[in-house]
Design a protein around this motif. Sequence first.
Motif, PDB file in Angstrom:
ATOM      1  N   GLU A  16       0.834  -1.210   0.000  1.00  0.00           N
ATOM      2  CA  GLU A  16       0.000   0.000   0.000  1.00  0.00           C
ATOM      3  C   GLU A  16       0.868   1.259   0.000  1.00  0.00           C
ATOM      4  OE1 GLU A  16      -2.688  -0.218   3.296  1.00  0.00           O
ATOM      5  OE2 GLU A  16      -3.888  -1.806   2.373  1.00  0.00           O
ATOM      6  N   ALA A  17       1.923   1.258   0.788  1.00  0.00           N
ATOM      7  CA  ALA A  17       2.824   2.413   0.834  1.00  0.00           C
ATOM      8  C   ALA A  17       3.489   2.620  -0.535  1.00  0.00           C
ATOM      9  CB  ALA A  17       3.878   2.215   1.919  1.00  0.00           C
ATOM     10  N   THR A  18       3.876   1.514  -1.152  1.00  0.00           N
ATOM     11  CA  THR A  18       4.482   1.596  -2.476  1.00  0.00           C
ATOM     12  C   THR A  18       3.487   2.149  -3.484  1.00  0.00           C
ATOM     13  OG1 THR A  18       5.889  -0.296  -1.959  1.00  0.00           O
ATOM     14  CG2 THR A  18       5.650   0.264  -4.276  1.00  0.00           C
ATOM     15  N   GLN A  19       2.258   1.691  -3.415  1.00  0.00           N
ATOM     16  CA  GLN A  19       1.217   2.183  -4.319  1.00  0.00           C
ATOM     17  C   GLN A  19       0.978   3.675  -4.115  1.00  0.00           C
ATOM     18  OE1 GLN A  19      -0.317   0.667  -6.895  1.00  0.00           O
ATOM     19  NE2 GLN A  19       1.098  -1.013  -6.492  1.00  0.00           N
ATOM     20  N   GLU A  20       0.995   4.125  -2.866  1.00  0.00           N
ATOM     21  CA  GLU A  20       0.822   5.546  -2.577  1.00  0.00           C
ATOM     22  C   GLU A  20       1.979   6.356  -3.171  1.00  0.00           C
ATOM     23  OE1 GLU A  20      -1.658   7.392  -1.234  1.00  0.00           O
ATOM     24  OE2 GLU A  20      -2.792   5.526  -1.341  1.00  0.00           O
ATOM     25  N   ARG A  21       3.183   5.831  -3.045  1.00  0.00           N
ATOM     26  CA  ARG A  21       4.346   6.516  -3.625  1.00  0.00           C
ATOM     27  C   ARG A  21       4.205   6.590  -5.135  1.00  0.00           C
ATOM     28  NH1 ARG A  21       8.443   3.252  -0.013  1.00  0.00           N
ATOM     29  NH2 ARG A  21       8.315   4.493   1.872  1.00  0.00           N
ATOM     30  N   ILE A  22       3.778   5.498  -5.739  1.00  0.00           N
ATOM     31  CA  ILE A  22       3.609   5.470  -7.198  1.00  0.00           C
ATOM     32  C   ILE A  22       2.568   6.501  -7.619  1.00  0.00           C
ATOM     33  CG2 ILE A  22       2.749   4.076  -9.128  1.00  0.00           C
ATOM     34  CD1 ILE A  22       4.139   1.653  -7.786  1.00  0.00           C
ATOM     35  N   LYS A  23       1.462   6.583  -6.888  1.00  0.00           N
ATOM     36  CA  LYS A  23       0.419   7.568  -7.208  1.00  0.00           C
ATOM     37  C   LYS A  23       0.970   8.987  -7.089  1.00  0.00           C
ATOM     38  CE  LYS A  23      -3.662   4.882  -5.919  1.00  0.00           C
ATOM     39  NZ  LYS A  23      -4.765   4.763  -4.950  1.00  0.00           N
ATOM     40  N   THR A  24       1.733   9.234  -6.023  1.00  0.00           N
ATOM     41  CA  THR A  24       2.320  10.559  -5.819  1.00  0.00           C
ATOM     42  C   THR A  24       3.258  10.913  -6.967  1.00  0.00           C
ATOM     43  OG1 THR A  24       2.192  10.264  -3.425  1.00  0.00           O
ATOM     44  CG2 THR A  24       3.680  11.975  -4.240  1.00  0.00           C
ATOM     45  N   ILE A  25       4.090   9.958  -7.374  1.00  0.00           N
ATOM     46  CA  ILE A  25       5.018  10.186  -8.486  1.00  0.00           C
ATOM     47  C   ILE A  25       4.251  10.461  -9.770  1.00  0.00           C
ATOM     48  CG2 ILE A  25       6.716   9.050  -9.978  1.00  0.00           C
ATOM     49  CD1 ILE A  25       7.768   7.668  -7.413  1.00  0.00           C
ATOM     50  N   GLN A  26       3.176   9.694 -10.013  1.00  0.00           N
ATOM     51  CA  GLN A  26       2.380   9.901 -11.222  1.00  0.00           C
ATOM     52  C   GLN A  26       1.724  11.279 -11.213  1.00  0.00           C
ATOM     53  OE1 GLN A  26      -0.174   6.457 -11.100  1.00  0.00           O
ATOM     54  NE2 GLN A  26       1.162   5.277 -12.484  1.00  0.00           N
ATOM     55  N   LEU A  27       1.209  11.700 -10.057  1.00  0.00           N
ATOM     56  CA  LEU A  27       0.618  13.033  -9.955  1.00  0.00           C
ATOM     57  C   LEU A  27       1.672  14.106 -10.222  1.00  0.00           C
ATOM     58  CD1 LEU A  27      -1.714  12.650  -6.839  1.00  0.00           C
ATOM     59  CD2 LEU A  27      -2.409  12.961  -9.221  1.00  0.00           C
ATOM     60  N   ALA A  28       2.872  13.909  -9.681  1.00  0.00           N
ATOM     61  CA  ALA A  28       3.947  14.872  -9.907  1.00  0.00           C
ATOM     62  C   ALA A  28       4.330  14.909 -11.381  1.00  0.00           C
ATOM     63  CB  ALA A  28       5.159  14.516  -9.052  1.00  0.00           C
ATOM     64  N   GLU A  29       4.389  13.744 -12.032  1.00  0.00           N
ATOM     65  CA  GLU A  29       4.720  13.709 -13.452  1.00  0.00           C
ATOM     66  C   GLU A  29       3.653  14.404 -14.277  1.00  0.00           C
ATOM     67  OE1 GLU A  29       5.258   9.566 -14.233  1.00  0.00           O
ATOM     68  OE2 GLU A  29       7.395   9.619 -13.749  1.00  0.00           O
ATOM     69  N   ASN A  30       2.383  14.179 -13.944  1.00  0.00           N
ATOM     70  CA  ASN A  30       1.293  14.846 -14.668  1.00  0.00           C
ATOM     71  C   ASN A  30       1.354  16.351 -14.467  1.00  0.00           C
ATOM     72  OD1 ASN A  30       0.309  12.485 -15.746  1.00  0.00           O
ATOM     73  ND2 ASN A  30      -1.223  12.178 -14.160  1.00  0.00           N
ATOM     74  N   ALA A  31       1.607  16.766 -13.239  1.00  0.00           N
ATOM     75  CA  ALA A  31       1.709  18.195 -12.966  1.00  0.00           C
ATOM     76  C   ALA A  31       2.896  18.773 -13.733  1.00  0.00           C
ATOM     77  CB  ALA A  31       1.857  18.442 -11.470  1.00  0.00           C
ATOM     78  N   SER A  32       3.970  18.030 -13.749  1.00  0.00           N
ATOM     79  CA  SER A  32       5.146  18.497 -14.468  1.00  0.00           C
ATOM     80  C   SER A  32       4.844  18.623 -15.958  1.00  0.00           C
ATOM     81  CB  SER A  32       6.307  17.529 -14.243  1.00  0.00           C
ATOM     82  OG  SER A  32       7.419  17.931 -14.981  1.00  0.00           O
ATOM     83  N   MET A  33       4.116  17.664 -16.510  1.00  0.00           N
ATOM     84  CA  MET A  33       3.740  17.703 -17.915  1.00  0.00           C
ATOM     85  C   MET A  33       2.842  18.907 -18.182  1.00  0.00           C
ATOM     86  SD  MET A  33       4.013  16.379 -20.891  1.00  0.00           S
ATOM     87  CE  MET A  33       4.584  14.720 -20.717  1.00  0.00           C
ATOM     88  N   GLN A  34       1.901  19.162 -17.274  1.00  0.00           N
ATOM     89  CA  GLN A  34       1.026  20.314 -17.439  1.00  0.00           C
ATOM     90  C   GLN A  34       1.824  21.619 -17.363  1.00  0.00           C
ATOM     91  OE1 GLN A  34      -1.906  19.730 -14.410  1.00  0.00           O
ATOM     92  NE2 GLN A  34      -3.140  18.311 -15.642  1.00  0.00           N
ATOM     93  N   ASP A  35       2.773  21.676 -16.422  1.00  0.00           N
ATOM     94  CA  ASP A  35       3.618  22.871 -16.319  1.00  0.00           C
ATOM     95  C   ASP A  35       4.434  23.058 -17.591  1.00  0.00           C
ATOM     96  OD1 ASP A  35       2.670  23.355 -13.788  1.00  0.00           O
ATOM     97  OD2 ASP A  35       4.386  22.450 -12.764  1.00  0.00           O
ATOM     98  N   THR A  36       4.937  21.949 -18.122  1.00  0.00           N
ATOM     99  CA  THR A  36       5.714  22.018 -19.355  1.00  0.00           C
ATOM    100  C   THR A  36       4.853  22.517 -20.498  1.00  0.00           C
ATOM    101  OG1 THR A  36       7.130  20.198 -18.612  1.00  0.00           O
ATOM    102  CG2 THR A  36       7.132  20.676 -20.962  1.00  0.00           C
TER     103      THR A  36
END
Length: 97
Positions: A16-36
């Motif tokens: 579960e902790a790993t899944q939460e980290r993966i979700k956080t990373i995916q959200l950060a990547e999406n935000a980064s893509m939107q910022d880009t």
Amino acid sequence: MVRDLKKILETLEVHEATQERIKTIQLAENASMQDTLKALSVLTDSVKGIAVGSAGSIECLNDKINIIKDFVIKQAEETTDLRLRIINIEDKLNDNI
């Protein structure tokens, strides 16, 4: 058996902790893509503005160049006329001598 259950629970918690980290990373990547994408949009608009400004500057420069060309041509014509007059006057003076 209790130890097995504890191990299973620990594994689930880690998962579960790993899944939460993966979700956080995916959200950060999406935000980064939107910022880009936003940055690219702003850059595109800036380049368009520069192009429009450059076109206006080039038109103004062309107008000024044409004015200078006209002036140089007029000066050359006047100089040629004056030289021809001087030559005519010299010829008249030489004929009278």
